[in-house]
Design an enzyme around this catalytic site. Structure first.
Site, PDB file in Angstrom:
ATOM      1  CE  LYS A   1      -1.554   3.005   2.027  1.00  0.00           C
ATOM      2  NZ  LYS A   1      -1.267   4.421   1.674  1.00  0.00           N
TER       3      LYS A   1
ATOM      4  CB  CYS B   1      13.458   8.804   8.057  1.00  0.00           C
ATOM      5  SG  CYS B   1      14.333   7.693   6.942  1.00  0.00           S
TER       6      CYS B   1
ATOM      7  CD  GLU C   1      13.363   3.948   7.858  1.00  0.00           C
ATOM      8  OE1 GLU C   1      13.384   4.862   8.712  1.00  0.00           O
ATOM      9  OE2 GLU C   1      13.255   4.135   6.643  1.00  0.00           O
TER      10      GLU C   1
END
Ligand code: ADP
Length: 471
Positions: A169, A278, A244
């Site tokens: 997704k 990130c 993560e």
């Protein structure tokens, strides 16, 4: 204008059952460039069923068969590399040079998984037992918009190497890119059902995937807040999770470093992928003794950054992906000003002559660790500079965070930097570089930056479950 109405399920494109439609935008101009039909729970069910059926035979394939599939996936992505890059510039607002590196990395992840697969010990034989590492089952993968191809390919590659099938997704903000990538998967001509892709929102399609009883592990990359929801929802069925998540990574400049190199590097670490990363080194921890030189260099180097010409080879910072992200970055810049940090360069509003969702690359100095801009992940080109007196204090500041994804150090002495790295609570520490160039190493975080690791054999092993046959 492209209208995406289909999902990639069981080896082909199928009409979405979900009827809700979302607009897709060019972040450089905020113009609508397409639409995507959002998946319904039943679309997810169809994809999971296909993956479950495919798992029966795929989980028993040889490494050679999986290697062939990984090779085909690599070639099919490389074949359309140019188009993939152009679409990432259009739909994500990535500078071309940056997306070129990322698309190549996405394709190469199939080859890396292929190589790593042969290093995994799938079977160990002892005198009275065999220990097998068996594929977990169907993987539910949920990915973000900030490096769409990297995240999707990075989830598929270890799953296939492990013998798992997968339903992805992807982010609802990257549907044009996902469609083109799915066309690559189609042309790779691999057995049906191994890879399935369902478009949709996090709450509906993402939620349906996380809660589906036939999903063995949820592999998620995204924000820590969403990661926490996913982990909670995965508890009842004891699903495995590989998460993560976010970061607020420290970049320590030691007092011996060459600032003419360390400051441009610090901006690259903080602002690459437009700060929407990130692992961005968004806290620059600097020696108080050199603060005046550092301020001058920061102003100089930020003013040199090329903004607004995504096709120029040296363009670094693009627009934010959408209005939500634009407003989020603006509100953090405002909070830095309100909380009394010194705005060194950048600030609120658009860069000169630009609109869309561009923001000004911004640097605050005199930042205190308790300020929001020092504590929270901004996910935009905003750098918070915090000064230290002693090396111990630098480490304490670096570790004073709920996150632990990446850390960076600049120093003239590799030995000194390596000693310091041992004290940093972080999944990785990179010295005198912006990126980790070792493909045989894991990626993932300590603390609220996640659970588990991706990359090399670590990512494959996350898709395996040990089983003993004793005699
Ligand atoms: P962002 O808000 O920056 O998009 P998220 O972590 O919310 O970051 O999104 C990353 C991915 O997680 C996207 O694919 C998004 O659709 C999905 N997602 C968001 N909320 C949920 C949820 N409650 N359950 C499952 N997936 C979700």
């Amino acid at each position: 204008m492209k209208q995406i109405k289909e999902h990639f399920i069981n080896g082909g494109f199928v009409q979405s059952i979900g009827t809700e439609v979302q607009n897709l935008y060019n972040p450089s101009t905020a113009e609508i460039i397409g639409t995507v039909q959002l998946g319904h729970k039943n679309d997810v069910d169809a994809a999971v069923s296909a993956a479950k059926r495919a798992f029966v035979s795929f989980s028993k394939t040889s490494l050679k068969e999986r290697a062939e599939i990984l090779d085909r996936l690599y070639r099919s992505v490389i074949e359309r590399e140019k188009e993939l890059n152009e679409l990432a510039v259009l739909e994500y607002g990535s500078p071309l040079t940056a997306t070129m590196g990322r698309t190549r990395a996405a394709a190469v992840s199939f080859l890396t998984a292929k190589e790593a697969m042969y290093e995994v010990q799938f079977k160990k034989e002892y005198e009275n037992a065999i220990v097998l590492q068996e594929p977990l089952g169907v993987i539910g993968a949920i990915t973000p918009w900030n490096a769409n191809y990297v995240h999707i390919c990075g989830k598929i590659a270890p799953a296939i190497a492990a013998g798992c099938t997968i339903v992805i997704k992807p982010s609802e903000f990257s549907a044009l890119q996902t469609q083109l990538l799915s066309e690559c998967f189609l042309s790779a001509d691999i057995p049906a059902g191994i890879i399935n892709v369902v478009n949709g929102t996090g709450a509906v399609a993402g939620g349906a995937l996380v809660n589906h009883p036939d999903i063995s592990m949820v592999s998620f990359t995204g924000s820590t807040s969403t990661g926490k929801i996913i982990r909670k929802q995965s508890t009842d069925l004891m699903k495995r999770v590989n998460l993560e998540l976010g970061g607020k990574s420290p970049n320590i400049l030691l007092d011996d470093c060459d600032l003419s190199k360390a400051i441009p590097l610090a901006l690259q670490i903080a602002f690459s992928n437009s700060g929407q990363a990130c692992h961005a080194g968004s806290r620059l921890i600097v020696p108080e003794s050199r603060i005046d030189e550092i301020k001058i260099l920061l102003i100089q180097e930020v003013n040199k950054l090329k903004i607004g010409s995504l096709y120029d080879a040296d363009s670094v910072v693009g627009p934010m992906v959408n209005d939500i992200q634009f407003n989020r970055v603006q509100s953090y810049i405002k909070s830095g000003i309100d909380e009394g940090a010194e705005l060194l360069v950048g600030g609120l509003g658009y860069p000169d002559g630009l609109g869309g969702w561009y923001v000004k690359p911004t640097v605050f100095v005199n930042v205190d660790s308790n300020m929001k801009i020092a504590k929270e992940e901004i996910f935009g080109p905003v750098l918070s500079v915090i000064a230290y007196e002693t090396e111990d204090e630098a480490v304490a500041i670096a570790n004073d965070t709920i996150y632990g994804l990446s850390g960076y150090i600049s120093s003239a002495s590799l030995e000194r930097a390596r000693k310091l790295a041992l004290q940093m609570v972080s999944g990785r520490v990179i010295i005198n570089r912006a990126v980790n160039i070792e493909p045989k190493s894991p990626f993932g975080g300590f603390k609220e930056s996640g659970i588990g690791r991706t990359g090399w054999i670590y990512g494959i092993e996350a898709h395996l479950e040990p089983k003993v046959i004793a005699f």
